[in-house]
Write an enzyme that holds these catalytic residues in place. Structure first.
Site, PDB file in Angstrom:
ATOM      1  CG  ASP A 142      13.144  39.219 -23.524  1.00  0.00           C
ATOM      2  OD1 ASP A 142      11.950  39.273 -23.179  1.00  0.00           O
ATOM      3  OD2 ASP A 142      14.005  38.573 -22.897  1.00  0.00           O
ATOM      4  NE  ARG A 186      17.167  35.502 -19.812  1.00  0.00           N
ATOM      5  CZ  ARG A 186      16.886  34.745 -18.752  1.00  0.00           C
ATOM      6  NH1 ARG A 186      15.627  34.607 -18.383  1.00  0.00           N
ATOM      7  NH2 ARG A 186      17.820  34.145 -18.098  1.00  0.00           N
ATOM      8  NE  ARG A 282      -1.692  46.320  -1.654  1.00  0.00           N
ATOM      9  CZ  ARG A 282      -1.560  46.991  -0.516  1.00  0.00           C
ATOM     10  NH1 ARG A 282      -0.437  47.645  -0.254  1.00  0.00           N
ATOM     11  NH2 ARG A 282      -2.542  47.024   0.364  1.00  0.00           N
TER      12      ARG A 282
HETATM   13  O1  F6P Z   1      13.497  35.288 -23.383  1.00  0.00           O
HETATM   14  C1  F6P Z   1      12.144  35.431 -23.315  1.00  0.00           C
HETATM   15  C2  F6P Z   1      11.660  35.333 -21.896  1.00  0.00           C
HETATM   16  O2  F6P Z   1      10.287  35.554 -21.908  1.00  0.00           O
HETATM   17  C3  F6P Z   1      12.384  36.262 -20.919  1.00  0.00           C
HETATM   18  O3  F6P Z   1      11.941  37.557 -20.974  1.00  0.00           O
HETATM   19  C4  F6P Z   1      12.138  35.555 -19.611  1.00  0.00           C
HETATM   20  O4  F6P Z   1      13.099  35.882 -18.637  1.00  0.00           O
HETATM   21  C5  F6P Z   1      12.229  34.126 -19.992  1.00  0.00           C
HETATM   22  O5  F6P Z   1      11.880  34.042 -21.349  1.00  0.00           O
HETATM   23  C6  F6P Z   1      11.344  33.239 -19.150  1.00  0.00           C
HETATM   24  O6  F6P Z   1      11.505  31.936 -19.566  1.00  0.00           O
HETATM   25  P1  F6P Z   1      10.665  30.707 -18.997  1.00  0.00           P
HETATM   26  O7  F6P Z   1       9.430  30.603 -19.823  1.00  0.00           O
HETATM   27  O8  F6P Z   1      11.568  29.556 -19.170  1.00  0.00           O
HETATM   28  O9  F6P Z   1      10.338  30.984 -17.566  1.00  0.00           O
END
Ligand code: F6P
Length: 364
Positions: A142, A186, A282
């Protein structure tokens, strides 16, 4: 022989193995330091029997090119929130940090190098405040960690997301469709912003700029009215409309530290249809494809620099700090500073200005 323990925590991320390899190789040059890895973040230390393995040149050979982490990882629990099942079947959390710190000191671990994102670096800082020697290494696709310009894994995710935009353009153009691509991010829209520019999208929606649906609709209509019968929207999973809230899902996973996001592409699609957008739409949620596979060369190089720097900090006794890439220098910042705030897209910065300069709408 001084011992260093390496941990990887939070979501997996391309480049983690390159960091581990660099730590081991730099340590071997000293002919003094021994490197160990704890499996699944600190779980390897907290579990019985322990899952701590010695790492040497042979174990890390060739791993710089591999995604994931040979030490495995978790974004659940941890030393301050160890999940314990009660007699009635429900779960509670126990603070096992003192016991863990005592164990590591007793076993002669001089320092822990904790590779992870914001949640993991908060754990690094909390352990450091309790007297454990800790060095943090920032990780996340991120790119939202404070006090570092870039984290490894981000460039790989951007390449994957940009490739997805390129591929969606083919279908969008053939079917005169609007394709909505949802990417991770996020609280920070870095992946969305970079892939929207790199892929040439018409609309980019990010958490830092809450969007107005009418503005999005106007941009789409102007494109369709100009005779270009297709469009691409890149939306970050944490984006939200001006009048709305972030879309999250319940998680039943015990000790899960995040709010589960995902699904904004479908939400936006519904909003657009309700607002009168008549063309076919889509939706595509890229999800964990962005975190998987081989790290691109940039991430391997950055991760290698981070690993070598972390080991040199260990050798020099520079504890309570996180490796950082600031103003084109590999340096370090205090864990206190590293855990304050987030690295967010500046809505008034030049990257957003450049995106707007090529016609990308943020719905603002
Ligand atoms: O923080 C990194 C990340 O890839 C976010 O972008 C995402 O919301 C989250 O982790 C997803 O986490 P998990 O693998 O627990 O679903």
């Amino acid at each position: 022989m001084p011992k260093v323990l390496v941990t990887t925590g939070g979501g997996d991320c391309p480049g983690l193995n390159a960091v581990i390899r660099a730590i081991v190789k730099r340590a071997e040059q000293t002919k003094k330091w021994e490197v160990y890895g704890s499996m699944e973040a600190f779980n390897g230390v907290l579990r019985s029997p322990k899952e701590i393995l010695p790492l040497d040149d042979e174990k890390v050979a060739g791993i710089h090119a591999k995604g994931g982490t040979i030490l495995q990882t978790t974004n659940k629990g941890g030393p301050f929130n160890w999940p314990v099942k009660k007699d009635d079947g429900s779960w509670t959390a126990e603070d096992r940090s003192d016991e863990m710190i005592e164990y590591l000191k007793r076993e002669g671990f001089e320092v822990v190098i904790n590779i992870g994102g914001d949640g993991s670096q908060q754990i690094s800082y909390d352990l450091h405040k309790k007297g454990l020697n800790v060095i943090g290494v920032p990780k996340t696709i991120d790119n939202d960690l404070a006090s570092t310009d870039y984290t490894f894994g981000f460039q790989t995710a951007v390449d994957i997301a940009t490739d997805a935009v390129d591929k969606l353009v083919t279908t969008a153009a053939s079917h005169h469709r609007l394709m909505i691509l949802e990417v991770m991010g996020r609280g920070a829209g870095w992946i969305a912003l970079h892939s929207a520019i790199g892929g040439g999208a018409e609309v980019c929606l990010i958490p830092e700029i809450p969007y107005n649906l009418d503005k999005v609709l106007n941009r789409l209509n102007s494109r369709y009215n100009a005779g270009k019968g297709f469009a691409i929207i890149v939306i970050a999973e944490g984006a939200k409309p001006k009048e709305g809230s972030i879309m999250s899902r319940e998680s039943t996973e015990v000790g899960y530290r995040n709010v589960r996001l995902g699904g904004v592409a479908y939400q936006l699609s519904d909003q657009l249809k309700k607002a009168g957008f008549e063309n076919d739409i889509r939706e595509m949620v890229l999800g964990h494809l962005q975190r998987g596979g081989t790290p691109v060369a940039y991430d391997r190089v950055l991760a290698t620099q981070f690993g070598v720097k972390a080991m040199e900090m260990a050798i020099n006794g520079e504890y309570g700090r996180m490796v950082s890439f600031l103003d084109h220098e590999i340096t370090s910042v205090s864990l206190e500073q590293a855990t304050k705030g987030q690295n967010l897209v500046d809505p008034n910065g030049f990257l957003v200005q450049a995106a707007k300069g090529v016609g990308i709408s943020f719905g603002d």
